[in-house]
Motif scaffolding. Structure first.
Motif, PDB file in Angstrom:
ATOM      1  N   ARG A  66       0.843  -1.189   0.000  1.00 45.99           N
ATOM      2  CA  ARG A  66       0.000   0.000   0.000  1.00 45.99           C
ATOM      3  C   ARG A  66       0.881   1.243   0.000  1.00 45.99           C
ATOM      4  O   ARG A  66       2.095   1.160   0.220  1.00 45.99           O
ATOM      5  N   ARG A  67       0.258   2.349  -0.262  1.00 46.60           N
ATOM      6  CA  ARG A  67       0.926   3.646  -0.149  1.00 46.60           C
ATOM      7  C   ARG A  67       0.347   4.410   1.036  1.00 46.60           C
ATOM      8  O   ARG A  67      -0.831   4.271   1.306  1.00 46.60           O
ATOM      9  N   PRO A  68       1.185   5.212   1.707  1.00 43.72           N
ATOM     10  CA  PRO A  68       2.612   5.403   1.499  1.00 43.72           C
ATOM     11  C   PRO A  68       3.392   4.092   1.687  1.00 43.72           C
ATOM     12  O   PRO A  68       3.094   3.323   2.616  1.00 43.72           O
ATOM     13  N   ILE A  69       4.372   3.873   0.833  1.00 47.19           N
ATOM     14  CA  ILE A  69       5.113   2.615   0.865  1.00 47.19           C
ATOM     15  C   ILE A  69       5.877   2.464   2.181  1.00 47.19           C
ATOM     16  O   ILE A  69       6.105   1.341   2.653  1.00 47.19           O
ATOM     17  N   ALA A  70       6.242   3.581   2.820  1.00 47.50           N
ATOM     18  CA  ALA A  70       6.913   3.498   4.117  1.00 47.50           C
ATOM     19  C   ALA A  70       6.055   2.754   5.140  1.00 47.50           C
ATOM     20  O   ALA A  70       6.584   2.031   6.004  1.00 47.50           O
TER      21      ALA A  70
END
Length: 216
Positions: free
Chosen positions: A49-53
């Protein structure tokens, strides 16, 4: 018949470009650099998912701040560039693009300076009235703001747009400008997650174009 006013925005990675295996392999290189676990393609599609962080933090079981994500993102992209020549377009990508009767553009969250020559290498530049990638040094964020900028440069109203992509984030971006989305199951997201979103879902890109053309 595609409505004359409707504009189609394509996603690139995981949609027109079949790069799931490379993305998973490159993600695992990044995870391995901090002693993290490897993920399978199926696990990636369920959890990405995003944000990828946020995705990285979940898999690694630890917080990933901006500096750490920047480092992991560089590792990911170094590995990705090494394997890019192994990737092919989705099997029906060119047929699907040819089936659309209105204008088309391409919006990717991959770096702009790398995206443009790559699209040219695949012989696709002539399909698009505009190609935009990420104009930043670190990726991983959501797509909505990039879509707004993309449409502003095109002079296209959000309500006149349908976006074909492979993630819920693509659909969220389309909704944020008042547009519509068709989601493709052949990319980075588990099909069950896409169907649960309530947006039209297609198993092929030609089906996605047909669904997009039939939207009211």
């Amino acid at each position: 018949m595609t409505p004359a006013h409707r504009h189609l925005v394509w996603d690139w990675n995981g949609t027109l470009l079949n790069d799931l295996d490379l993305v998973v392999a490159s993600t695992n290189v990044a995870f391995a650099s901090v002693g993290g676990p490897a993920v399978t393609a199926d696990e990636h599609r369920v959890r990405f998912r995003r944000p990828i962080a946020d995705y990285y933090a979940e898999v690694l079981g630890q917080a990933v701040d901006d500096d750490e994500f920047g480092r992991l993102d560089r590792i990911f992209h170094d590995a990705y560039r090494t394997g890019l020549t192994t990737c092919e377009l989705a099997h029906d990508a060119t047929v699907a693009m040819a089936a659309w009767r209105g204008n088309q553009s391409l919006l990717s969250m991959w770096f702009h300076e790398e995206l443009v020559p790559t699209v040219r290498t695949y012989g696709l530049s002539g399909h698009f009235v505009r190609v935009d990638g990420l104009r930043a040094t670190v990726g991983g964020d959501r797509k909505a703001e990039s879509l707004r900028s993309h449409l502003a440069e095109l002079g296209v109203a959000g309500r006149d747009v349908v976006l074909i992509g492979d993630s819920v984030d693509d659909a969220d971006a389309a909704l944020s400008v008042g547009g519509r989305a068709v989601l493709y199951t052949g990319g980075f997201t588990d099909p069950a997650r896409l169907r649960a979103s309530g947006h039209p879902v297609a198993d092929t890109l030609t089906e996605a174009v047909a669904l997009a053309a039939a939207l009211p």
